[in-house]
Scaffold this active site. Structure first.
Site, PDB file in Angstrom:
ATOM      1  N   LYS A 185       0.859  -1.176   0.000  1.00  0.00           N
ATOM      2  CA  LYS A 185       0.000   0.000   0.000  1.00  0.00           C
ATOM      3  C   LYS A 185       0.898   1.229   0.000  1.00  0.00           C
ATOM      4  O   LYS A 185       1.474   1.597   1.012  1.00  0.00           O
ATOM      5  CB  LYS A 185      -0.922   0.059   1.214  1.00  0.00           C
ATOM      6  CG  LYS A 185      -1.971   1.175   1.095  1.00  0.00           C
ATOM      7  CD  LYS A 185      -2.385   1.754   2.425  1.00  0.00           C
ATOM      8  CE  LYS A 185      -1.393   2.728   3.009  1.00  0.00           C
ATOM      9  NZ  LYS A 185      -1.205   3.965   2.194  1.00  0.00           N
ATOM     10  N   GLU A 224       8.988  16.806  15.882  1.00  0.00           N
ATOM     11  CA  GLU A 224       9.672  16.460  14.640  1.00  0.00           C
ATOM     12  C   GLU A 224       9.269  17.485  13.581  1.00  0.00           C
ATOM     13  O   GLU A 224       8.106  17.555  13.183  1.00  0.00           O
ATOM     14  CB  GLU A 224       9.304  15.051  14.200  1.00  0.00           C
ATOM     15  CG  GLU A 224      10.132  14.548  13.036  1.00  0.00           C
ATOM     16  CD  GLU A 224       9.863  13.089  12.703  1.00  0.00           C
ATOM     17  OE1 GLU A 224      10.727  12.466  12.053  1.00  0.00           O
ATOM     18  OE2 GLU A 224       8.803  12.561  13.087  1.00  0.00           O
ATOM     19  N   GLU A 282       9.117   1.295  11.370  1.00  0.00           N
ATOM     20  CA  GLU A 282      10.091   2.391  11.313  1.00  0.00           C
ATOM     21  C   GLU A 282       9.283   3.670  11.458  1.00  0.00           C
ATOM     22  O   GLU A 282       8.620   4.110  10.529  1.00  0.00           O
ATOM     23  CB  GLU A 282      10.862   2.332   9.989  1.00  0.00           C
ATOM     24  CG  GLU A 282      12.140   3.147  10.010  1.00  0.00           C
ATOM     25  CD  GLU A 282      11.964   4.505   9.370  1.00  0.00           C
ATOM     26  OE1 GLU A 282      11.862   5.493  10.146  1.00  0.00           O
ATOM     27  OE2 GLU A 282      11.914   4.596   8.142  1.00  0.00           O
ATOM     28  N   CYS A 306      12.866  10.973   8.246  1.00  0.00           N
ATOM     29  CA  CYS A 306      12.807  10.528   9.638  1.00  0.00           C
ATOM     30  C   CYS A 306      14.174  10.569  10.302  1.00  0.00           C
ATOM     31  O   CYS A 306      14.268  10.606  11.526  1.00  0.00           O
ATOM     32  CB  CYS A 306      12.220   9.131   9.714  1.00  0.00           C
ATOM     33  SG  CYS A 306      13.031   7.935   8.643  1.00  0.00           S
ATOM     34  N   GLY A 345       6.220   5.138   8.914  1.00  0.00           N
ATOM     35  CA  GLY A 345       5.314   6.265   9.079  1.00  0.00           C
ATOM     36  C   GLY A 345       5.372   6.803  10.489  1.00  0.00           C
ATOM     37  O   GLY A 345       6.361   6.628  11.208  1.00  0.00           O
TER      38      GLY A 345
END
Length: 475
Positions: free
Chosen positions: A172, A379, A248, A282, A226
């Protein structure tokens, strides 16, 4: 450029016939439309993967390796069209997009070789009438859910080890960037990977498709990249079927600069780490922790370099910083910068939206950051370099570790003993010493704490798609 789901070797629309538009973040234009799939499409893809599993699992590792090697070669032959497609849907400059495609292909190359190296063990028995063996087998059908910030490399980093291990997959892709994944699927078809081994389901309803993948007992493993929030949800949905998980998730990477650091190298490392994909990574440095004696000199260096970067549309020649992915991403950056400035942060460069319309934000350097500012604990996911000072090594380590996340971390020092002490004290899954670029196919990528579990890349990455079997043989 494919604009359909790929299920059981067939390019097809969603069962509902619904589609959604994919936008170019650099100009807002529609690139194309892809299927807006639901649970029915997802179940069909799972069934295709389940049907294809026995034959793919039984195929010799050398044969799987040959197909992966062909996929790598085909990707390298098509770097330019893949990069242009990636740049259009993601926004990153074309030169950087080319780099991502090559980086993504490197995982296919690496795991093509690792397919031949899934070794077992012979264990000495305690009696002469027994033989004890350990072997590894593919987990089974795997669900791969990827993010938009590295739409090529995110998928190849998961697809390579899954196929090498003998698993079949349902992918996906992110709703913002489905075309790069569909292009990889088209290349899988072109090199002869059998129908049903690789399946792609596009959707603008990720929760619906994600839930179907998590609840299916036929899916034996989920690999997700994500946010931590979504990762927790998927983990809970996978609990009833006890799936294997690789997660992750979010990060808040510290970048420590000691007073004995080579400041020119530290500044270049900061630029590379912070501005890759416009800060939308990330592992991008999120919190710059700089010794008070060198803070001004470091800020001057990174501000000068930031000022020279060219902000522009990804396909324009010379562009170095592209747009943010969507309105929400730009609004978040604006809010964090505004909050920091109103609380006393010093602006060295940037600090306000770029001229003109669109999702562009110029490289921004702020100093005088304090723990009370939202930018310190959030973040950023944007091109903002935020600097806070420290006085000694212990304080720097404390600042670096004061986060629930534990993905990547960076440190610049010319003191060998200090580099070892800091490396051991940093509570992160990955540490870069005197470098701002740590990702490579042959090294394990992943975090600890609320940054997730499992590793991608390296010889450890294929183990995520294998399960151990112990056999005791009486002789």
């Amino acid at each position: 450029m494919r604009a359909a789901n790929y299920i059981n070797g067939v390019w097809a629309p969603a069962a509902s016939g619904q589609t959604f538009a994919v936008l170019d973040p650099g100009n807002g234009e529609i690139i194309g439309h892809v299927p807006d799939s639901g649970a029915d499409d997802t179940i069909a893809a799972i069934a295709a993967a389940e049907k294809a599993l026995p034959a793919w699992r039984a195929r010799p590792a050398a044969a799987r390796a040959q197909l992966l090697r062909r996929l790598f070669e085909r990707m390298m032959d098509n770097v330019e069209p893949l990069a242009r497609l990636l740049s259009r849907e993601n926004g990153k400059p074309l030169a950087e997009a080319r780099g991502e495609v090559r980086y993504g292909a490197s995982f296919i190359e690496w795991f093509a070789a690792e397919a031949r190296r899934v070794y077992g063990d012979q264990i000495p028995a305690s009696t002469p009438d027994k033989r004890l063996q350990v072997s590894y087998e593919p987990v089974g059908v795997c669900a791969l859910i990827t993010q938009w910030n590295f739409p090529n490399a995110m998928i190849t980093r998961k697809l390579g080890p899954a196929l090498a291990a003998g698993c079949t997959v349902v992918i996906k892709p992110a709703e913002d960037t489905p075309f790069s994944t569909l292009a990889v699927a088209a290349l899988c078809e072109a090199v002869g990977i059998p129908a049903g081994v690789v399946n792609v389901v596009c959707t603008n309803r990720p929760a619906t498709v994600g839930q179907a993948l998590c609840e299916s007992p036929a899916v034996r493993k989920l690999s997700f990249t994500g946010s931590t929030e979504v990762g927790r949800t998927l983990m809970a949905q996978c609990a009833p079927t006890l799936k294997r998980l690789s997660l992750e998730l979010g990060g808040s990477s510290p970048f420590i600069v000691f007073d004995d650091a080579d400041l020119d190298k530290a500044a270049e490392g900061a630029i590379a780490s912070k501005y890759r994909n416009n800060g939308q990574s990330c592992v991008a440095s999120n919190r710059f922790i700089v010794h008070e004696d060198v803070c001004e000199a470091f800020a001057e260096r990174v501000a000068a370099r930031s000022r020279s970067l060219v902000v522009g549309y990804g396909l324009d020649a010379g562009s170095e910083i592209g747009p943010l992915i969507n309105d929400a991403g730009k609004a978040k950056v604006a809010r964090l910068v505004h909050d920091a400035i109103t609380q006393g942060a010093v602006v060295h460069v940037g600090g306000a939206p770029a001229d003109g319309a669109g999702l562009f934000w110029p490289p921004t350097v702020l100093s005088g950051i304090g723990p009370e500012m939202d930018i310190w604990s959030t973040e950023i996911f944007g091109p903002v370099l935020a600097i806070r000072t420290f006085t000694d090594e212990a304080e720097a380590i404390e600042m670096a570790n004061e986060t629930p996340f534990g993905l990547a971390s960076y440190c610049y020092t010319e003191n060998l003993s200090r580099s070892w002490r800091v490396r051991e004290a940093l509570d992160f899954g990955m540490v870069g010493i005197n470098t701002g670029m740590i990702s490579t196919a042959q090294a394990p990528f992943g975090g600890i704490k609320q940054s997730g579990m499992g590793r991608e890349g390296s010889r450890y990455g294929i183990l995520e798609y294998l399960q151990m079997k112990y056999t005791c043989i009486g002789v």
